[in-house]
Motif scaffolding. Structure first.
Motif, PDB file in Angstrom:
ATOM      1  N   ALA A 148       0.840  -1.196   0.000  1.00  0.00           N
ATOM      2  CA  ALA A 148       0.000   0.000   0.000  1.00  0.00           C
ATOM      3  C   ALA A 148       0.875   1.245   0.000  1.00  0.00           C
ATOM      4  N   LEU A 149       0.380   2.306  -0.633  1.00  0.00           N
ATOM      5  CA  LEU A 149       1.141   3.554  -0.691  1.00  0.00           C
ATOM      6  C   LEU A 149       1.416   4.081   0.710  1.00  0.00           C
ATOM      7  N   LEU A 204       0.651  11.953  -6.475  1.00  0.00           N
ATOM      8  CA  LEU A 204       1.503  10.865  -6.960  1.00  0.00           C
ATOM      9  C   LEU A 204       2.611  11.390  -7.863  1.00  0.00           C
ATOM     10  N   GLU A 205       2.326  12.427  -8.636  1.00  0.00           N
ATOM     11  CA  GLU A 205       3.356  13.006  -9.497  1.00  0.00           C
ATOM     12  C   GLU A 205       4.494  13.592  -8.657  1.00  0.00           C
ATOM     13  N   LEU A 206       4.124  14.239  -7.537  1.00  0.00           N
ATOM     14  CA  LEU A 206       5.141  14.787  -6.644  1.00  0.00           C
ATOM     15  C   LEU A 206       6.004  13.681  -6.040  1.00  0.00           C
ATOM     16  N   ILE A 207       5.354  12.617  -5.566  1.00  0.00           N
ATOM     17  CA  ILE A 207       6.096  11.516  -4.943  1.00  0.00           C
ATOM     18  C   ILE A 207       6.986  10.817  -5.974  1.00  0.00           C
ATOM     19  N   ALA A 208       6.509  10.731  -7.224  1.00  0.00           N
ATOM     20  CA  ALA A 208       7.328  10.116  -8.281  1.00  0.00           C
ATOM     21  C   ALA A 208       8.594  10.930  -8.513  1.00  0.00           C
ATOM     22  N   LEU A 256       5.556   6.537 -12.030  1.00  0.00           N
ATOM     23  CA  LEU A 256       4.214   6.979 -11.658  1.00  0.00           C
ATOM     24  C   LEU A 256       3.213   5.832 -11.738  1.00  0.00           C
ATOM     25  N   GLU A 257       3.322   4.991 -12.758  1.00  0.00           N
ATOM     26  CA  GLU A 257       2.392   3.865 -12.894  1.00  0.00           C
ATOM     27  C   GLU A 257       2.553   2.887 -11.743  1.00  0.00           C
ATOM     28  N   ARG A 258       3.781   2.698 -11.264  1.00  0.00           N
ATOM     29  CA  ARG A 258       4.012   1.824 -10.110  1.00  0.00           C
ATOM     30  C   ARG A 258       3.325   2.395  -8.874  1.00  0.00           C
ATOM     31  N   TYR A 275      13.602  -1.439 -14.392  1.00  0.00           N
ATOM     32  CA  TYR A 275      13.021  -0.743 -13.236  1.00  0.00           C
ATOM     33  C   TYR A 275      14.087   0.069 -12.523  1.00  0.00           C
ATOM     34  N   PRO A 276      13.842   1.382 -12.323  1.00  0.00           N
ATOM     35  CA  PRO A 276      14.855   2.226 -11.659  1.00  0.00           C
ATOM     36  C   PRO A 276      14.963   1.899 -10.183  1.00  0.00           C
TER      37      PRO A 276
END
Length: 395
Positions: free
Chosen positions: A18-19, A59-63, A70-72, A393-394
């Protein structure tokens, strides 16, 4: 949204985590709690739906901060499972009938009264559940991870360890078990394990292998939800299936309809009743497969066993000599090596990829890949590690 710089350190998300669980682990790297991390990054510390539908731009910020794709990150929230698990996360008065009543398992021609449930969303309970697998947490002491789907009434047991998920007390993380004896492992029945493994397969592989044929993950979730709805029907309405319904609930040891006198949507029930409905669904599938009841629904045949086929016996197999002690010794070494490799593959993506490549030797078709990936997932090896392409995967 402010310009985001990379975090110096952060843990890699675990599959199906979970996030909120992952961000909690990020916060611990900086000796913070989750609320303070959210205040620092987003300006507010209470994001109630962070694991369902985070705010736009979060989510964009956390990415950007983490370098995780972002998809992950989306797949660490329920919003990433549209349209497989949900048609939409936006409440729609007509969504209940379109999701629940398109399929049937037990009843041939179900007659459902049109129901308008304004804020209904499939599988999302009144409030997220706080459940975890004791065995999973025991294996990750010090860096405990909590899976996204543990928070929702989709599983009874842990598909890896086969034990019941237990309720806990805590603010997103385990403070104590809800019941003192919850640390004692409660083994799930065979029917429950089978159903939960299929749900896990839907989430990791995108399809479920049923006795007759594979089905898409989206079909599986709607099929399971339709079966739950059929099990909630009053006995006097079910007619031909009334005896079968009574047998299903009796086999579970629970009262018919989990003791409900009125027909409430599954998502509005308390966890105790939800688990009873899930257990009844697992038992119903098992009884259909074992031909103990005769289901008449349009998709009941998916659970029927394959018909017997007449096969030419052919010539008798040759009698092979008994293996020597030396040959038995080599086979025992091979068994131990395989067990050690599987254990290492659960933790190391390089070993998992190598094992997948070896098992795929001589085959490159999509069906073989899916089958091998499914078998490895059953041993607790993450499906995303099972590929034969360079790892992009980074880290």
């Amino acid at each position: 949204m402010k310009s985001a710089q990379r975090w110096p350190i952060h843990p890699i998300p675990v599959e199906n985590e979970a996030l909120s669980s992952w961000l909690y682990r990020v916060a611990r790297c900086y000796q913070m709690d989750l609320e303070h991390l959210l205040v620092y990054e987003w300006g507010q510390g209470q994001l109630l739906d962070i694991d369902i539908l985070p705010p736009i731009g979060f989510l964009e910020l956390i990415a950007q901060r983490s370098g995780v794709a972002l998809e992950r990150l989306r797949l660490m929230t329920m919003s990433g499972w549209v349209p497989w698990l949900f048609d939409s996360l936006d409440p729609d008065p007509d969504s209940f009938d379109s999701y629940v009543h398109q399929m049937s398992v037990l009843f041939p021609h179900p007659k459902h009264q049109h129901r308008l449930i304004p804020r209904w969303r499939a599988w999302l309970p009144k409030q997220t559940l706080q459940r975890a697998c004791p065995s999973c947490l025991n294996e990750s002491v010090g860096h405990e991870t909590f899976k996204l789907m543990w928070q929702f009434p989709l599983f009874i047991s842990c598909p890896i360890h086969g034990c019941w998920l237990q309720s806990y007390i805590g603010d997103g993380q385990l403070s104590s078990w809800h019941q003192p004896d919850a640390v004692l492992i409660r083994e799930a029945s065979g029917a429950i394990k089978t159903m939960d493994r299929r749900t896990e397969q839907a989430l990791t592989c995108g399809q479920v292998d049923l006795p007759r044929r594979p089905v898409h993950a989206g079909i599986w979730f709607r099929l399971l939800r339709a079966l739950i709805e059929e099990l909630s029907m009053p006995i006097y309405i079910s007619r031909l299936q009334s005896k079968d319904l009574a047998r299903i609930w009796a086999t579970c040891g629970h009262p018919v309809r989990a003791g409900q006198t009125r027909q409430y949507p599954f998502e509005m029930l308390d966890l105790t009743e939800q688990l009873q409905f899930l257990e009844a669904s697992a038992v119903a599938m098992s009884m259909i497969e074992n031909q103990e009841i005769k289901a008449r629904g349009s998709l009941a045949s998916l659970f029927w066993p394959e018909p017997d086929q007449i096969v030419d016996a052919g010539d008798p197999l040759p009698v092979l000599p008994e293996p020597t002690e030396k040959e038995i010794h080599y086979w025992q070494i091979a068994e131990r090596s395989l067990a050690k490799t599987i254990d290492e593959a659960r933790k190391n993506p390089v070993v998992a990829k190598a094992l997948f490549t070896v098992l795929l030797f001589g085959r490159r078709d999509a069906k073989a890949m899916r089958t091998i990936r499914t078998h490895l997932s059953a041993f607790g090896i993450p499906a995303k590690w099972c590929h034969n392409k360079p790892n992009s995967y980074p880290l």
